[in-house]
Scaffold this active site. Structure first.
Site, PDB file in Angstrom:
ATOM      1  CE  LYS A 173      55.678 -36.238   8.862  1.00  0.00           C
ATOM      2  NZ  LYS A 173      54.893 -37.206   8.139  1.00  0.00           N
ATOM      3  CD  GLU A 257      59.197 -30.577  12.118  1.00  0.00           C
ATOM      4  OE1 GLU A 257      57.999 -30.257  11.984  1.00  0.00           O
ATOM      5  OE2 GLU A 257      59.559 -31.594  12.733  1.00  0.00           O
ATOM      6  CG  HIS A 292      64.277 -42.121  11.297  1.00  0.00           C
ATOM      7  ND1 HIS A 292      64.741 -41.341  12.334  1.00  0.00           N
ATOM      8  CD2 HIS A 292      65.182 -41.976  10.287  1.00  0.00           C
ATOM      9  CE1 HIS A 292      65.851 -40.741  11.958  1.00  0.00           C
ATOM     10  NE2 HIS A 292      66.151 -41.109  10.744  1.00  0.00           N
ATOM     11  NE  ARG A 350      49.056 -45.305   9.072  1.00  0.00           N
ATOM     12  CZ  ARG A 350      49.936 -45.666   9.986  1.00  0.00           C
ATOM     13  NH1 ARG A 350      49.581 -46.504  10.933  1.00  0.00           N
ATOM     14  NH2 ARG A 350      51.174 -45.202   9.976  1.00  0.00           N
TER      15      ARG A 350
END
Length: 749
Positions: A173, A257, A292, A350
């Site tokens: 990330k 973040e 999530h 993917r």
């Protein structure tokens, strides 16, 4: 309906004037909801065709390094294209659907995925032994493992996916965000540095201001992700995120973040080939989530202005080109509902779980696209040729209990009845009736996919299909999904990732009241089921009907309960003629009588009845008590369960066992009063207490993991630990006592 490459070409030629293609540009006036009804802008340009002599042949045989519905999905396309398939499986899945569908199947190890589906060496060995030329990884497991993709190349096998370099770059990330910033793709502000000590991360979070989001650097699927709203919560949340990340990805690095309060999750399906072509197959909205993780997705995203939609696709294509992407990928964005701005979140290298809705709105088979590209062929369609047809939804059917914080469930599918597939309805499943949902894997049972000419129609088809989906044996989220699909805010397209929390009360209505008709139907089912069957031989007893020997009417009293804490309801049944009853339902709030109710069993699970003038066909499934019940309640441990599907809802009633049997087990249940037990079969991740420790109410005592999800078990009240019955790394069965606590005072019931 999916179209083959040849069928697609014929359809394009028959519907578009000679040597032209249709370039779909949604009208801004219709972009909010009915964008797919927009008039298409026709641009004259040559129709791109594949020259047969230049086209490379597809593989003769592929291995699918996965399980469940995605393995079945890949096998179906491979069979249609004449490609032989090889399946792999673990010890507990020797009779799984994907195993039976494949041309060949091989066991690669015990049930835990680390010993089977994650064993790259065994998978490669099977590929060589069977002559498979390529490996399709599905999603999850090894699908985003750069080392695995690289090793296949060195072994002379084709990885049906992107190059290892792209997986490596986008799998991190922090690295991916650096690449995106360089490519002018907007990113969420945050800390993506190398220093991973708690002090540095906490300082970064404080400088941003709370709330913040902790995310695993190599994360995905909601794993290793925690929302933190204060500095006090940060250390424990960080520890939990790291622990989950190391188990899921083998890497405990995280980034921090800024957390956007009213975000939407909007993602773009991209596809690239080896010639450098990259296209967007439009976007999907996956905002409604729990833990999530997505549970319902739709395409295209509702309420997006035309310029935002175009910009999203352009940025997604730029992201893919920045890493020389090949194959199917998804560029995920956070869309801020308040500012209408979007930010790059991550790229999944993917095929996504939700790819069927993209297939529904484009008429394409994305697995076929994967096979074409992996064989070295160009993309089947270029950007101007990709249609946008109507609207589609996908609902994920999970074995979980939404009313218990979506806790996963395991067990056999004792009864499974699904809606019939049609041109506007797909069912992607990897299990059949009798299959077992195992503790070792993700709890998803199936995906229900619907399509319509617009969003309203597709959603209407989804609601009806969910009402026709019936499962007994494990808890499911089917009714919750129906409540979601019927919610006015969802119907209006007011989606955001906090949707469930925001509308919690209306999504979880009070179910304490059970209609008298349900008790009446259950009682008649039991009475008809339990009466002796009449043989073909004449019997004087069969003519007695509802009479005793003295000529008095026969009556039966049946006691039912809605749950262990509920008050009993008594149903009086008085047969008045063959298959006809007078029924009286006595609840704590009063009596309800039903006269001359005609009822009969059409089969083992279908009760036909005419009650209050209404003809009903009610599915009723009996579930006997478990052979080794969890020590939670003597009633639930010994009662037969009746699962009734009535008026679009599932109701479970308990038929209590005889009093003598309940009394026999009371002593054992009383002794278990202070025990904290495993809610389901689980792996013990950590034990936080020892005998003699003092604990406070709400203190974490044991951490469990089941179906890739962590569960924290807390003390119900303050007390002293009497004994610990588990250890770290141990697999425990449902109901096993893990910690026994002597409470200072009895916890409230």
């Amino acid at each position: 309906m999916l179209l083959t490459t040849s069928a697609r070409s014929a359809k394009i030629r028959s519907t578009i004037s000679s040597n032209t293609v249709r370039k779909l540009v949604p009208s801004s006036a219709l972009a909010s909801r009915n964008i797919t009804n927009a008039t298409a802008v026709i641009e004259r340009q040559p129709l791109r065709t594949l020259v047969t002599a230049q086209r490379k042949p597809l593989f003769d045989k592929i291995l699918i390094a996965n399980r469940g519905e995605i393995a079945c999905r890949v096998i179906r396309t491979a069979k249609r294209l004449g490609i032989k398939t090889v399946a792999v499986y673990s010890d507990v899945e020797s009779n799984a659907l994907h195993v039976r569908m494949a041309d060949e199947a091989y066991c690669i190890g015990p049930a835990p995925s680390a010993m089977s589906y994650l064993r790259a060496d065994k998978i490669i060995e099977v590929a060589h032994e069977t002559g498979a030329q390529a490996i399709h990884p599905g999603y999850g497991f090894l699908s985003e493992n750069a080392a695995f993709a690289g090793r296949l190349a060195s072994e002379g096998l084709v990885f049906i996916g992107p190059p290892a370099s792209a997986i490596r770059s986008m799998g991190s990330k922090s690295e991916s965000k650096d690449i995106m910033i360089a490519a002018n793709v907007p990113c969420v502000p945050g800390y993506h540095g190398e220093a991973q000590d708690t002090e540095t991360l906490l300082k970064a979070a404080s400088s941003m201001g709370y709330p913040v989001l902790i995310k695993a650097v190599l994360g995905g699927g909601g794993k290793g992700m925690r929302i933190v709203r204060s500095a006090d919560e940060f250390p424990e949340a960080l520890e939990s995120a790291r622990r989950e990340a190391i188990k899921a990805f083998g890497d405990d690095r995280v980034l921090v973040e800024t957390y956007i309060e009213r975000p939407r999750h909007v993602e773009v399906q991209v596809f690239g080939d080896m010639m450098g072509n990259v296209v967007s197959l439009w976007e999907r909205d996956c905002s409604v989530q729990r833990r999530h993780q997505k549970i319902i997705e739709e395409a295209p995203a509702p309420g997006l202005a035309q310029d935002i939609r175009a910009d999203l696709s352009a940025k997604a294509v730029a992201a893919a080109k920045a890493v020389n992407y090949v194959g199917a990928g998804t560029v995920e964005f956070i869309f801020d509902n308040d500012t209408q701005k979007f930010y790059f979140m991550e790229m999944n290298t993917r095929l996504q779980v939700e790819h069927p809705i993209t297939e529904m709105i484009t008429g394409q088979d994305l697995v076929e696209w994967q096979l074409e590209v992996a064989s070295g062929n160009p993309l089947p369609l270029m950007q101007s040729e990709i249609p946008l047809l109507g609207h589609a939804f996908e609902a994920r059917i999970y074995a979980e209990n939404p009313r218990n914080n979506f806790l996963p469930d395991v067990g056999p599918l004792l009864h499974l009845s699904t809606p019939l597939p049609a041109t506007n309805l797909r069912l992607e499943q990897g299990f059949e009736q009798g299959s077992n949902i195992e503790v070792y894997y993700d709890p998803m049972i199936a995906k229900l996919v619907t399509h319509g000419r617009d969003r309203t129609e597709a959603l209407r088809v989804l609601r009806k299909a969910l009402q026709e989906y019936k499962v007994v044996g494990v808890s499911t989220n089917i009714e919750f999904l129906h409540s979601l699909a019927a919610h006015p805010a969802f119907i209006g397209g007011e989606v955001e990732t906090g949707f469930i929390a925001k509308h919690h009360d209306t999504l979880f209505p009070d179910l304490s009241h059970t209609a008298p008709e349900i008790f009446a139907l259950a009682a008649m089912f039991l009475a008809i089921r339990d009466r002796p069957s009449v043989t073909t031989h004449s019997s004087p007893w069969s003519s007695l009907g509802g009479k005793r020997f003295g000529g008095e009417p026969y009556e039966r009293f049946i006691t039912l309960q809605t749950d262990a804490q509920g008050l009993p309801t008594t149903v009086r049944l008085a047969p008045t003629a063959s298959d006809t009853f007078d029924v009286t339902v006595s609840t704590p709030s009063g009596e309800t009588a039903f006269s001359s109710v005609n009822a009969s069993l059409l089969d083992a699970t279908t009760l036909y009845s005419v009650i209050n003038g209404t003809r009903l066909h009610t599915t009723i499934v009996s579930q006997p008590p478990p052979p080794t019940p969890p020590m939670t309640s003597i009633l639930t441990a010994t009662a037969e369960r009746l699962h009734l599907f009535f008026d679009g809802h599932k109701t479970t009633l308990l038929l209590p066992a005889p009093k003598w049997l309940q009394e026999k087990g009371n002593a054992a249940f009383k002794a278990a009063k202070g025990g904290i037990r495993a809610p389901m079969p689980s792996l013990v991740v950590d034990v936080k207490v020892s005998p003699g420790d003092t604990v406070e109410k709400g203190q974490v005592v044991v951490i469990l993991e089941s179906m890739k999800t962590e569960t924290l078990l807390r003390a119900d009240n303050a007390g002293v630990v009497k004994s610990v019955g588990c250890k770290k790394g141990e697999m425990v069965e449902e109901g096993k006592e893990l910690v026994d606590i002597i409470f200072e005072e009895s916890p409230s019931s």
